[in-house]
Design a protein around this motif. Structure first.
Motif, PDB file in Angstrom:
ATOM      1  N   GLU A  71      72.861  96.999  10.662  1.00  0.00           N
ATOM      2  CA  GLU A  71      71.941  95.984  11.189  1.00  0.00           C
ATOM      3  C   GLU A  71      71.040  96.581  12.261  1.00  0.00           C
ATOM      4  O   GLU A  71      69.832  96.326  12.280  1.00  0.00           O
ATOM      5  N   ALA A  72      71.601  97.382  13.144  1.00  0.00           N
ATOM      6  CA  ALA A  72      70.795  98.023  14.195  1.00  0.00           C
ATOM      7  C   ALA A  72      69.732  98.927  13.582  1.00  0.00           C
ATOM      8  O   ALA A  72      68.586  98.947  14.024  1.00  0.00           O
ATOM      9  N   TYR A  73      70.115  99.650  12.545  1.00  0.00           N
ATOM     10  CA  TYR A  73      69.170 100.550  11.876  1.00  0.00           C
ATOM     11  C   TYR A  73      68.021  99.761  11.247  1.00  0.00           C
ATOM     12  O   TYR A  73      66.851 100.094  11.434  1.00  0.00           O
ATOM     13  N   PHE A  74      68.329  98.707  10.513  1.00  0.00           N
ATOM     14  CA  PHE A  74      67.283  97.962   9.817  1.00  0.00           C
ATOM     15  C   PHE A  74      66.464  97.057  10.740  1.00  0.00           C
ATOM     16  O   PHE A  74      65.401  96.594  10.348  1.00  0.00           O
ATOM     17  N   ASN A  75      66.916  96.836  11.959  1.00  0.00           N
ATOM     18  CA  ASN A  75      66.135  96.071  12.928  1.00  0.00           C
ATOM     19  C   ASN A  75      65.119  96.941  13.661  1.00  0.00           C
ATOM     20  O   ASN A  75      64.303  96.427  14.414  1.00  0.00           O
ATOM     21  N   PRO A  77      61.790  99.329  13.895  1.00  0.00           N
ATOM     22  CA  PRO A  77      60.529  99.308  13.156  1.00  0.00           C
ATOM     23  C   PRO A  77      60.576 100.290  11.979  1.00  0.00           C
ATOM     24  O   PRO A  77      61.171 101.362  12.075  1.00  0.00           O
ATOM     25  N   ALA A  78      59.931  99.928  10.880  1.00  0.00           N
ATOM     26  CA  ALA A  78      59.942 100.754   9.666  1.00  0.00           C
ATOM     27  C   ALA A  78      59.454 102.173   9.948  1.00  0.00           C
ATOM     28  O   ALA A  78      59.971 103.132   9.382  1.00  0.00           O
ATOM     29  N   LYS A  79      58.489 102.298  10.834  1.00  0.00           N
ATOM     30  CA  LYS A  79      57.951 103.617  11.162  1.00  0.00           C
ATOM     31  C   LYS A  79      59.033 104.511  11.765  1.00  0.00           C
ATOM     32  O   LYS A  79      59.131 105.686  11.440  1.00  0.00           O
ATOM     33  N   GLU A  80      59.858 103.941  12.624  1.00  0.00           N
ATOM     34  CA  GLU A  80      60.953 104.704  13.230  1.00  0.00           C
ATOM     35  C   GLU A  80      62.052 104.989  12.215  1.00  0.00           C
ATOM     36  O   GLU A  80      62.629 106.073  12.213  1.00  0.00           O
ATOM     37  N   ARG A  81      62.353 104.024  11.353  1.00  0.00           N
ATOM     38  CA  ARG A  81      63.405 104.208  10.341  1.00  0.00           C
ATOM     39  C   ARG A  81      63.067 105.341   9.384  1.00  0.00           C
ATOM     40  O   ARG A  81      63.926 106.089   8.966  1.00  0.00           O
ATOM     41  N   GLY A  82      61.790 105.453   9.029  1.00  0.00           N
ATOM     42  CA  GLY A  82      61.379 106.463   8.058  1.00  0.00           C
ATOM     43  C   GLY A  82      60.982 107.792   8.665  1.00  0.00           C
ATOM     44  O   GLY A  82      60.596 108.700   7.939  1.00  0.00           O
TER      45      GLY A  82
END
Length: 90
Positions: A71-75, A77-82
């Protein structure tokens, strides 16, 4: 984050503090501090024969920890996740 294949290796929902520290690569003292500060999902196991005992063993609930990390990962921002994909050149 703990890999999902640990479910097969450890078919229990929770592990001891020592095992959890080993799995995430942290010192046992750090994990104990996280538990004291209510930063990890734990279950307390006590001996029913020793009702006067206040606290037994504390085990960290792996499945709940994984849900929280996911949940922390998917919360984020997409830019940071990728960002790691970009770092890999993908």
């Amino acid at each position: 984050m703990i890999k999902s294949d640990y479910t097969g290796q450890y078919p229990v929902e929770a592990v001891t503090i020592e095992k959890f520290a080993e799995l995430i690569g942290k010192p046992e003292t750090a994990v104990r501090k996280m538990i004291t500060n209510n930063k990890l999902p734990v279950v307390e196991l006590t001996d029913p024969e020793a009702a006067a005992a206040r606290v037994g063993e504390r085990w960290v609930v792996i499945s709940e920890f994984n849900c929280i990390v996911r949940e922390a990962y998917f919360n984020r921002p997409a830019k940071e996740r990728g960002a790691w994909l970009k770092w890999l050149g993908l």
